[in-house]
Design a protein around this motif. Structure first.
Motif, PDB file in Angstrom:
ATOM      1  N   PHE A   1      66.402 -15.485  17.353  1.00 30.28           N
ATOM      2  CA  PHE A   1      65.277 -15.049  18.175  1.00 30.28           C
ATOM      3  C   PHE A   1      64.274 -16.191  18.371  1.00 30.28           C
ATOM      4  O   PHE A   1      63.704 -16.333  19.457  1.00 30.28           O
ATOM      5  N   LEU A   2      64.040 -16.985  17.329  1.00 31.83           N
ATOM      6  CA  LEU A   2      63.102 -18.093  17.455  1.00 31.83           C
ATOM      7  C   LEU A   2      63.567 -19.101  18.501  1.00 31.83           C
ATOM      8  O   LEU A   2      62.751 -19.727  19.201  1.00 31.83           O
ATOM      9  N   VAL A   3      64.872 -19.272  18.623  1.00 32.90           N
ATOM     10  CA  VAL A   3      65.413 -20.211  19.607  1.00 32.90           C
ATOM     11  C   VAL A   3      65.659 -19.524  20.950  1.00 32.90           C
ATOM     12  O   VAL A   3      65.307 -20.048  22.015  1.00 32.90           O
ATOM     13  N   GLY A   4      66.256 -18.335  20.913  1.00 32.58           N
ATOM     14  CA  GLY A   4      66.708 -17.694  22.142  1.00 32.58           C
ATOM     15  C   GLY A   4      65.615 -17.069  22.979  1.00 32.58           C
ATOM     16  O   GLY A   4      65.675 -17.115  24.218  1.00 32.58           O
TER      17      GLY A   4
ATOM     18  N   GLN B   1      74.455 -16.787  17.630  1.00 28.61           N
ATOM     19  CA  GLN B   1      73.887 -15.588  18.234  1.00 28.61           C
ATOM     20  C   GLN B   1      72.838 -15.890  19.302  1.00 28.61           C
ATOM     21  O   GLN B   1      72.380 -14.984  19.998  1.00 28.61           O
ATOM     22  N   VAL B   2      72.460 -17.151  19.441  1.00 20.99           N
ATOM     23  CA  VAL B   2      71.424 -17.527  20.409  1.00 20.99           C
ATOM     24  C   VAL B   2      71.789 -17.131  21.842  1.00 20.99           C
ATOM     25  O   VAL B   2      70.934 -16.610  22.582  1.00 20.99           O
ATOM     26  N   PRO B   3      73.033 -17.361  22.321  1.00 14.47           N
ATOM     27  CA  PRO B   3      73.340 -17.009  23.717  1.00 14.47           C
ATOM     28  C   PRO B   3      73.083 -15.544  24.050  1.00 14.47           C
ATOM     29  O   PRO B   3      72.573 -15.232  25.142  1.00 14.47           O
ATOM     30  N   ALA B   4      73.419 -14.638  23.150  1.00 22.32           N
ATOM     31  CA  ALA B   4      73.191 -13.217  23.418  1.00 22.32           C
ATOM     32  C   ALA B   4      71.707 -12.908  23.536  1.00 22.32           C
ATOM     33  O   ALA B   4      71.281 -12.136  24.405  1.00 22.32           O
TER      34      ALA B   4
ATOM     35  N   GLN C   1      68.833  -5.450  20.223  1.00 21.12           N
ATOM     36  CA  GLN C   1      69.675  -6.623  20.006  1.00 21.12           C
ATOM     37  C   GLN C   1      69.628  -7.070  18.547  1.00 21.12           C
ATOM     38  O   GLN C   1      70.646  -7.497  17.987  1.00 21.12           O
ATOM     39  N   ALA C   2      68.468  -6.962  17.906  1.00 24.07           N
ATOM     40  CA  ALA C   2      68.348  -7.354  16.505  1.00 24.07           C
ATOM     41  C   ALA C   2      69.202  -6.470  15.606  1.00 24.07           C
ATOM     42  O   ALA C   2      69.894  -6.962  14.710  1.00 24.07           O
TER      43      ALA C   2
END
Length: 296
Positions: A108-111, A167-170, A217-218
């Motif tokens: 989440f921090l990245v995406g 998991q970043v792309p999702a 999503q989480a």
């Protein structure tokens, strides 16, 4: 001069409370979601208090009781070194949930920022982020996680980073889609017309209204991360023996499936139960918070 109803007005506050109450009632009426939430909460409590509730030291070997069957002394039996399986399952859950939660936080921090930038600004930002996302999505999640973990090296921290990045792309796709939907909504247009800057629009108007989809999503990402941690530890790329992990326990049980099947059965059941619980909770939250993606 007419008065504009802002997102912080009493009218909107009452509407938010009404919607929140309706969602709470809908969630409480979903028995599968409640069951999943209760089981997930039990697993979290077991992981947090593992050092207090474990009957034995998970690393303590007792060769006189090696491969002992489940009984009163050892409820889930022992492994080939005489270590208590119940204690190791509790501590293994701790590692799995730690990776599950931290990997989702990292994703989440990245995406989320990348998804906001791509959806709000479009053009070059959207094209660049979308190409990166599509490149990562070309690899299945577990294949990407294994590859990253192999590059970073075997450890719990590196496994968390590998799973989080995978998991970043999702997260980017969900955030981008919500941003595209919300940036043309009336209250966002009103905020822009009122002189709100990009940061204000993104973080005070768009992001708070995208939290429902991101929450879903989480809850979906946590069980995926649990399975990923178990796989990486099984392959020797995650938690390293003698530290307990459900994946490590399954790997150790391979040579004793006939003589001591409980060495594989109980860690496997713990993985299945934890992932199923979070998935049920996530499905229930999706039905309540994100009706457009509901499965029913």
């Amino acid at each position: 001069m007419s008065t504009t109803v802002t997102p912080t007005s009493p009218t909107r506050t009452r509407l938010a409370r009404t919607v929140g109450g309706a969602r709470t009632r809908a969630l409480l009426a979903n028995r599968l979601a409640l069951t999943g939430g209760a089981v997930a909460a039990l697993f979290v409590l077991a992981a947090v208090f593992a050092p207090l509730i474990s009957p034995y030291d998970p690393a303590q070997a007792d060769f006189e009781n090696a491969l002992a069957q489940p009984g009163l002394s050892h409820w889930l039996g022992t492994d080939d070194l005489g270590r208590d399986q119940l204690s190791r399952v509790f501590h293994g859950l701790r590692a799995s949930l730690q990776v599950g939660l931290l990997a989702v936080v990292l994703a989440f921090l990245v995406g989320v920022p990348l998804g906001l930038l791509a959806g709000y600004y479009g053009r070059f930002a959207d094209s660049t982020v979308s190409r990166i996302t599509e490149t990562m999505l070309a690899f299945p999640f577990l294949v990407l996680a294994v590859g990253l973990a192999a590059i970073l090296g075997p450890s719990l921290l590196n496994a968390t980073i590998a799973i989080g990045i995978s998991q970043v792309p999702a997260v980017i796709r969900i955030t981008r889609a919500e941003t595209l939907r919300l940036k043309n909504v009336d209250f966002v247009a009103a905020a822009i017309a009122g002189g709100g800057g990009d940061g204000t629009v993104l973080f005070r108007h768009i992001l708070p209204n995208a939290t429902s989809a991101l929450t879903v999503q989480a809850t979906v990402g946590i069980p995926t991360a649990i399975i990923g941690e178990a796989l990486l530890s099984f392959l020797g790329l995650g938690v390293q023996p003698p530290e307990p992990s459900l994946g490590v326990m399954l790997s150790s049980a391979q040579s004793f499936l006939a003589a001591a099947p409980w060495m594989a059965v109980f860690p496997g059941l713990a993985i299945v139960a934890a992932t199923l619980a979070f998935n049920l909770l996530g499905d229930g939250l999706r039905d309540v918070l994100d009706p457009r993606g509901a499965t029913r």
